[in-house]
Design a protein around this motif. Structure first.
Motif, PDB file in Angstrom:
ATOM      1  N   LEU A 223       0.804  -1.216   0.000  1.00 25.47           N
ATOM      2  CA  LEU A 223       0.000   0.000   0.000  1.00 25.47           C
ATOM      3  C   LEU A 223       0.840   1.271   0.000  1.00 25.47           C
ATOM      4  CD1 LEU A 223      -2.833   1.157   0.061  1.00 25.47           C
ATOM      5  CD2 LEU A 223      -2.802   0.993   2.552  1.00 25.47           C
ATOM      6  N   THR A 224       1.873   1.326   0.825  1.00 23.95           N
ATOM      7  CA  THR A 224       2.659   2.552   0.965  1.00 23.95           C
ATOM      8  C   THR A 224       3.336   2.967  -0.331  1.00 23.95           C
ATOM      9  OG1 THR A 224       3.076   2.026   3.293  1.00 23.95           O
ATOM     10  CG2 THR A 224       4.490   3.680   2.265  1.00 23.95           C
ATOM     11  N   SER A 225       3.998   2.008  -0.982  1.00 20.07           N
ATOM     12  CA  SER A 225       4.704   2.339  -2.227  1.00 20.07           C
ATOM     13  C   SER A 225       3.732   2.745  -3.327  1.00 20.07           C
ATOM     14  CB  SER A 225       5.540   1.144  -2.693  1.00 20.07           C
ATOM     15  OG  SER A 225       4.722   0.013  -2.925  1.00 20.07           O
ATOM     16  N   PHE A 226       2.532   2.156  -3.320  1.00 17.66           N
ATOM     17  CA  PHE A 226       1.550   2.493  -4.348  1.00 17.66           C
ATOM     18  C   PHE A 226       1.027   3.914  -4.191  1.00 17.66           C
ATOM     19  CE2 PHE A 226      -3.030   2.813  -5.236  1.00 17.66           C
ATOM     20  CZ  PHE A 226      -2.980   2.746  -6.617  1.00 17.66           C
ATOM     21  N   LEU A 227       0.774   4.340  -2.953  1.00 15.08           N
ATOM     22  CA  LEU A 227       0.203   5.650  -2.707  1.00 15.08           C
ATOM     23  C   LEU A 227       1.111   6.780  -3.196  1.00 15.08           C
ATOM     24  CD1 LEU A 227      -1.358   5.146   0.846  1.00 15.08           C
ATOM     25  CD2 LEU A 227      -2.534   5.216  -1.362  1.00 15.08           C
ATOM     26  N   ALA A 233      -4.561   6.782 -10.012  1.00 13.53           N
ATOM     27  CA  ALA A 233      -4.726   5.350  -9.758  1.00 13.53           C
ATOM     28  C   ALA A 233      -5.572   5.111  -8.517  1.00 13.53           C
ATOM     29  CB  ALA A 233      -3.364   4.683  -9.602  1.00 13.53           C
ATOM     30  N   LEU A 234      -5.411   5.970  -7.530  1.00 13.37           N
ATOM     31  CA  LEU A 234      -6.184   5.842  -6.294  1.00 13.37           C
ATOM     32  C   LEU A 234      -7.675   6.045  -6.563  1.00 13.37           C
ATOM     33  CD1 LEU A 234      -6.298   5.638  -3.184  1.00 13.37           C
ATOM     34  CD2 LEU A 234      -5.917   8.106  -3.102  1.00 13.37           C
ATOM     35  N   SER A 291       3.922  -3.430  -9.951  1.00  9.83           N
ATOM     36  CA  SER A 291       3.789  -2.661  -8.717  1.00  9.83           C
ATOM     37  C   SER A 291       2.700  -1.604  -8.845  1.00  9.83           C
ATOM     38  CB  SER A 291       5.115  -1.994  -8.350  1.00  9.83           C
ATOM     39  OG  SER A 291       5.474  -1.003  -9.298  1.00  9.83           O
ATOM     40  N   LEU A 292       2.086  -1.525 -10.035  1.00  7.08           N
ATOM     41  CA  LEU A 292       0.972  -0.609 -10.253  1.00  7.08           C
ATOM     42  C   LEU A 292      -0.351  -1.362 -10.217  1.00  7.08           C
ATOM     43  CD1 LEU A 292       0.144   2.307 -10.948  1.00  7.08           C
ATOM     44  CD2 LEU A 292       0.359   1.712 -13.368  1.00  7.08           C
ATOM     45  N   TYR A 293      -0.493  -2.389 -11.079  1.00  8.07           N
ATOM     46  CA  TYR A 293      -1.795  -3.036 -11.178  1.00  8.07           C
ATOM     47  C   TYR A 293      -2.095  -4.026 -10.052  1.00  8.07           C
ATOM     48  CZ  TYR A 293       0.857  -6.659 -13.804  1.00  8.07           C
ATOM     49  OH  TYR A 293       1.763  -7.606 -14.210  1.00  8.07           O
ATOM     50  N   VAL A 294      -1.068  -4.605  -9.417  1.00 11.25           N
ATOM     51  CA  VAL A 294      -1.334  -5.505  -8.296  1.00 11.25           C
ATOM     52  C   VAL A 294      -1.827  -4.750  -7.059  1.00 11.25           C
ATOM     53  CG1 VAL A 294      -0.344  -7.183  -6.693  1.00 11.25           C
ATOM     54  CG2 VAL A 294       0.218  -7.311  -9.121  1.00 11.25           C
ATOM     55  N   PRO A 295      -1.136  -3.682  -6.617  1.00 15.32           N
ATOM     56  CA  PRO A 295      -1.651  -2.940  -5.453  1.00 15.32           C
ATOM     57  C   PRO A 295      -3.006  -2.287  -5.701  1.00 15.32           C
ATOM     58  CG  PRO A 295       0.656  -2.407  -5.835  1.00 15.32           C
ATOM     59  CD  PRO A 295       0.188  -3.178  -7.028  1.00 15.32           C
ATOM     60  N   MET A 296      -3.267  -1.847  -6.936  1.00 12.72           N
ATOM     61  CA  MET A 296      -4.577  -1.262  -7.223  1.00 12.72           C
ATOM     62  C   MET A 296      -5.691  -2.258  -6.919  1.00 12.72           C
ATOM     63  SD  MET A 296      -3.887   0.872 -10.766  1.00 12.72           S
ATOM     64  CE  MET A 296      -5.593   1.406 -10.952  1.00 12.72           C
ATOM     65  N   ALA A 297      -5.514  -3.496  -7.362  1.00  9.89           N
ATOM     66  CA  ALA A 297      -6.541  -4.521  -7.159  1.00  9.89           C
ATOM     67  C   ALA A 297      -6.555  -5.060  -5.736  1.00  9.89           C
ATOM     68  CB  ALA A 297      -6.322  -5.671  -8.147  1.00  9.89           C
ATOM     69  N   LEU A 298      -5.368  -5.283  -5.181  1.00  6.79           N
ATOM     70  CA  LEU A 298      -5.272  -5.969  -3.897  1.00  6.79           C
ATOM     71  C   LEU A 298      -5.341  -5.035  -2.696  1.00  6.79           C
ATOM     72  CD1 LEU A 298      -4.770  -8.496  -2.214  1.00  6.79           C
ATOM     73  CD2 LEU A 298      -2.316  -8.238  -2.647  1.00  6.79           C
TER      74      LEU A 298
END
Length: 320
Positions: A223-227, A233-234, A291-298
């Protein structure tokens, strides 16, 4: 919205274990589920839900509603990634847009399983054929995502092997297991099937709780790296599921009158795949950023759907 539905969902032990996993990561705890155990639990959940769905399907009288439900599910799996792709292209590359679109057109088996647990908590019935609908929605979205990337990619060189991706989407372990379990449940002798009921039913919620704990740990790490990647994306990760879920919660009334089936359609439309699609995209779109599409979904869509999304979609269904 009926607030007791929201409260019941937020105080569901399985969901609270998901939050515990996120908290453990924030506290830098060494809590973890061994990878082999996590994989076994994943297989168990798919096996149990497929087998129970097959049993329910064997007790159901075949009707045109089942046919229309299957076709409606496939239509969603084709249309959602196309719409998502053109929204995503405003900010992302062809490869990233295609991979994310495929993820959001596909489905999350874990979200589906959690939704079934929610229906059982609310004593709402549903059709066993909805398991088949879920399984059939996995492959088409992956294929559409690959086709979109191939069509809009600059140059003539194709980096993805469509045949391999098609084969992978059909023979993917999660798809194969749930379809196989569905078929076995459908064909099984009812008396003999009772023998494994304690395994497929009685311990189901306990395994679901442990699996969601593992999902919480995984989400917390990503979560942290994605934000740090920006607001678009959020907003997409929350906005698209709300739109898809509410639209299908309303439109599914033309397919079925069952509240449980309509609710599962809404969840399938709102969920995003973080298992099958990432595995397929490693072959189809090596330039797409996982590291973009996995955190978005998960890390965003999944927790939203199992906390606020499910009561929202049920509210829309009951409203119409």
């Amino acid at each position: 919205m009926d607030l007791h539905l929201l409260l019941d969902n937020l105080t569901n032990p399985a969901l609270l274990f998901f939050f515990l996993g996120i908290i453990a990561v924030q506290l830098k705890s060494d809590l973890e589920i061994p990878p082999n155990s996590s994989k076994f639990i994943s297989l168990y959940l798919l096996f149990a839900i497929g087998f129970k769905g097959g049993l329910e399907l064997s007790h159901s009288q075949f009707s045109m509603e089942i046919v229309w439900s299957l076709l409606f599910g496939i239509l969603l799996a084709i249309s959602v990634p196309v719409i998502a792709y053109f929204i995503l292209r405003r900010k992302f590359s062809v490869e990233n847009s295609g991979a994310i679109a495929a993820a959001y057109g596909s489905v999350s088996a874990v979200t589906f399983v959690t939704a079934i647990s929610f229906l059982e908590l609310e004593n709402i019935s549903f059709g066993g054929h909805m398991v088949a609908v879920m399984a059939l929605m996995e492959a088409p979205s992956i294929i559409i995502g690959v086709l979109l990337m191939a069509f809009f990619k600059k140059g003539n060189k194709k980096e993805s092997n469509f045949g391999k991706v098609l084969h992978h989407s059909i023979t993917n372990g999660s798809v194969l297991l749930i379809m196989g379990s569905l078929a076995i449940g459908f064909l099984a002798n009812e008396h003999q099937a009772e023998g494994i009921k304690p395994f497929t039913t009685d311990i189901f919620k306990g395994f679901l709780a442990v699996f969601l704990l593992d999902m919480g740990i995984t989400s917390g790490k990503k979560l942290t790296s994605f934000l740090n990647k920006g607001w678009f994306a959020l907003v997409f990760s929350i906005g698209l599921p709300i739109i898809n879920g509410c639209m299908v919660a309303w439109s599914s009334q033309f397919i079925t009158e069952s509240i449980g089936n309509r609710f599962l359609f809404a969840i399938l439309a709102a969920s995003a795949s973080y298992i099958a699609v990432p595995a397929a995209m490693r072959i189809a779109a090596p330039r797409a950023n996982p590291s973009l599409y996995v955190p978005m979904a998960l890390a965003l869509t999944f927790p939203f759907n199992i906390t606020l999304g499910m009561p929202l979609y049920l509210f829309v269904i009951q409203l119409f």
